[in-house]
Design an enzyme around this catalytic site. Structure first.
Site, PDB file in Angstrom:
ATOM      1  N   SER A 146     -28.811 -44.187 -25.430  1.00 40.40           N
ATOM      2  CA  SER A 146     -29.369 -43.617 -24.208  1.00 40.40           C
ATOM      3  C   SER A 146     -29.572 -44.601 -23.075  1.00 40.40           C
ATOM      4  O   SER A 146     -29.693 -44.185 -21.919  1.00 40.40           O
ATOM      5  CB  SER A 146     -30.705 -42.929 -24.519  1.00 40.40           C
ATOM      6  OG  SER A 146     -30.500 -41.883 -25.454  1.00 40.40           O
ATOM      7  N   SER A 147     -29.631 -45.886 -23.344  1.00 39.07           N
ATOM      8  CA  SER A 147     -29.921 -46.850 -22.285  1.00 39.07           C
ATOM      9  C   SER A 147     -29.301 -48.190 -22.629  1.00 39.07           C
ATOM     10  O   SER A 147     -29.051 -48.493 -23.807  1.00 39.07           O
ATOM     11  CB  SER A 147     -31.431 -47.012 -22.099  1.00 39.07           C
ATOM     12  OG  SER A 147     -31.997 -47.633 -23.241  1.00 39.07           O
TER      13      SER A 147
END
Length: 290
Positions: free
Chosen positions: A23-24
């Site tokens: 996600s990041s």
């Protein structure tokens, strides 16, 4: 029906795609175990019968959210290949790797059903054309989206509580650091950093143009400080129009910092600059000012 019973020669004749996502960028950097587990799905594809040359890894979405808020070129490529009937199996570590929103997830399920494509995760292999498998895939997608909502609600609740107590600390732009006291904002201890920021505002006060400020820094051969994230390494780089524009338009330099126990910051870099810039009158062809 067992996993291998769902796999036919038609599926094996097409490509198996292993889709990776985290996600990041911070998760990609710090949670290497998850990345390694996702790459290991290549071995599962070969164990299920796909030759290694027909197993494709799509990892260009590493560091991107699956919530639907950002464009994912890797997922777009995946869905295109499924729609064209080139894919026999889509593998992901879990459903949330593929999508965190029902719009993307159900579109993929629909395309997989129409093109006779299998979908697999760490728990098993699913055929969207089978009612039970399609139902289970739908439930997994719904739970994945709900999990994202719950996580966001918890994070936002914690942020609001900290802000209410006056203890919320947001990242400060380059040139500022937090002091030892609660809510205290100080200039960066490196005087060269503060001087570079002051020079931007001083030149802008004189010229009223971001581009002229940028050209002045370039002409003088001066570098500017750059910090990619709060607490990260500070680097000196060549001045760019975008970086200078970000500094000049950042309200923190004028004293507008996140709420803390103190009502106002103890450091302000930007001078008092007029919000409008007076332009000289332009003469028309008739000699009249316009």
């Amino acid at each position: 029906m067992t996993e291998h019973a769902k796999i036919t020669a038609n599926h094996l004749s097409r490509t198996a795609i292993v889709y990776l996502r985290q996600s990041s960028p911070a998760q990609v950097e710090n949670n290497r175990e998850s990345t390694d587990r996702q790459y290991a799905l290549v071995n599962k594809a070969t164990e299920l019968g796909w030759p290694a040359e027909r197993v494709v890894v799509i990892d260009e979405d590493l560091g991107l959210s699956g919530s639907g808020d950002v464009a994912r070129s890797g997922f777009a490529r995946l869905t295109a290949e499924v729609a064209l009937g080139h894919v026999g199996l889509v593998l992901g570590l879990e459903v949330s790797r593929l999508a965190r929103n029902n719009a993307d997830w159900h579109r993929l399920i629909e395309l997989a059903w129409l093109s006779n494509t299998l979908i697999g995760d760490a728990d098993g292999i699913y055929h969207p054309a089978l009612f039970n498998d399609r139902l289970l895939l739908g439930l997994k997608g719904t739970m994945s989206e709900a999990e994202l909502y719950v996580l966001r609600a918890r994070l936002n609740g914690g942020i609001r509580n900290k802000a209410a107590r006056g203890e919320l600390r947001r990242g400060l732009p380059v040139g500022f650091v937090y002091g030892e006291e609660e809510g205290e904002v100080r200039f960066h201890p490196d005087e060269a950093v503060v001087t570079a920021i002051r020079n931007m505002f001083d030149r802008f006060a004189e010229t009223g143009s971001v581009r002229r400020v940028w050209r002045w820094f370039r002409a003088e051969g001066l570098k500017i400080p750059l910090q990619m994230r709060h607490g990260g390494e500070l680097r000196w780089v060549d001045a760019s129009y975008t970086a200078i524009h970000h500094v000049l338009t950042n309200p923190v330099y004028a004293g507008d910092v996140p709420p803390t126990r103190r009502s106002a910051p103890s450091a302000v870099i930007a001078p008092s600059i007029p919000t409008t810039v007076s332009l000289p009158a332009v003469s028309s062809a008739s000699g009249k000012s316009v």
